[in-house]
Design an enzyme around this catalytic site. Sequence first.
Site, PDB file in Angstrom:
ATOM      1  N   LYS A  44       0.818  -1.202   0.000  1.00 47.63           N
ATOM      2  CA  LYS A  44       0.000   0.000   0.000  1.00 47.63           C
ATOM      3  C   LYS A  44       0.860   1.265   0.000  1.00 47.63           C
ATOM      4  CE  LYS A  44      -3.664  -0.285   2.774  1.00 47.63           C
ATOM      5  NZ  LYS A  44      -4.415  -0.562   4.011  1.00 47.63           N
ATOM      6  N   LYS A  46       3.280   2.087   2.200  1.00 49.49           N
ATOM      7  CA  LYS A  46       3.636   2.568   3.531  1.00 49.49           C
ATOM      8  C   LYS A  46       4.589   1.583   4.177  1.00 49.49           C
ATOM      9  CE  LYS A  46      -0.798   4.880   4.187  1.00 49.49           C
ATOM     10  NZ  LYS A  46      -1.974   5.001   5.024  1.00 49.49           N
TER      11      LYS A  46
END
Length: 139
Positions: A44, A46
Amino acid sequence: MIIGYTSGVYDLFHVGHVNLLRNAKSMCDKLVVGVTVDELVMYKGKQSVIPYTDRIEVVRACKYVDVAIPQNNMDKAAAALKNHARYLFVGDDWYDTPKWKDFEKQLAEVDCEVIYFPYTKGTSSTLINEALEDIRDNK
C-alpha cells in the site's frame, strides 16, 4: 453465534482502535480481527513503525478481541466468508466511498453486512507518527 470481523494495520495502537474494537465486540459474540501483515502494508506504499509480530500481539491483548489473525490481502468478502462473519466493522471515515461501496456489494453476496462506527476524531496512527517525527526533528 454472531461473528464479527474487522481488520487494520494497528500500527501505533491508539484509543480510536480501542473504540472501534469495543463497539464491534458489543455487536457480536465473537470478534475476529485481521492484522495487516508487513508485506501488505508495504504494498500500500507505507511502512509500519511496529513489526507485524508485535502489532498482532498488541491486538490479541485487547480484551475485546477473541481472535487475531493475519490479513494477507484486501479481499474483505473472502475474509468474511472464511471466518463466517455476519458483520464487518469499519470506521465511518470510509462511509460512502467508492471503494467501500464495492466492498458492501461483495460482502452482501456472502451475507455479511458492513457496520460503520464513528471515527475517533483527533487521533490516528498517522497523526501520532507525524507528531513523533516532529519531536525527533526538533532535538
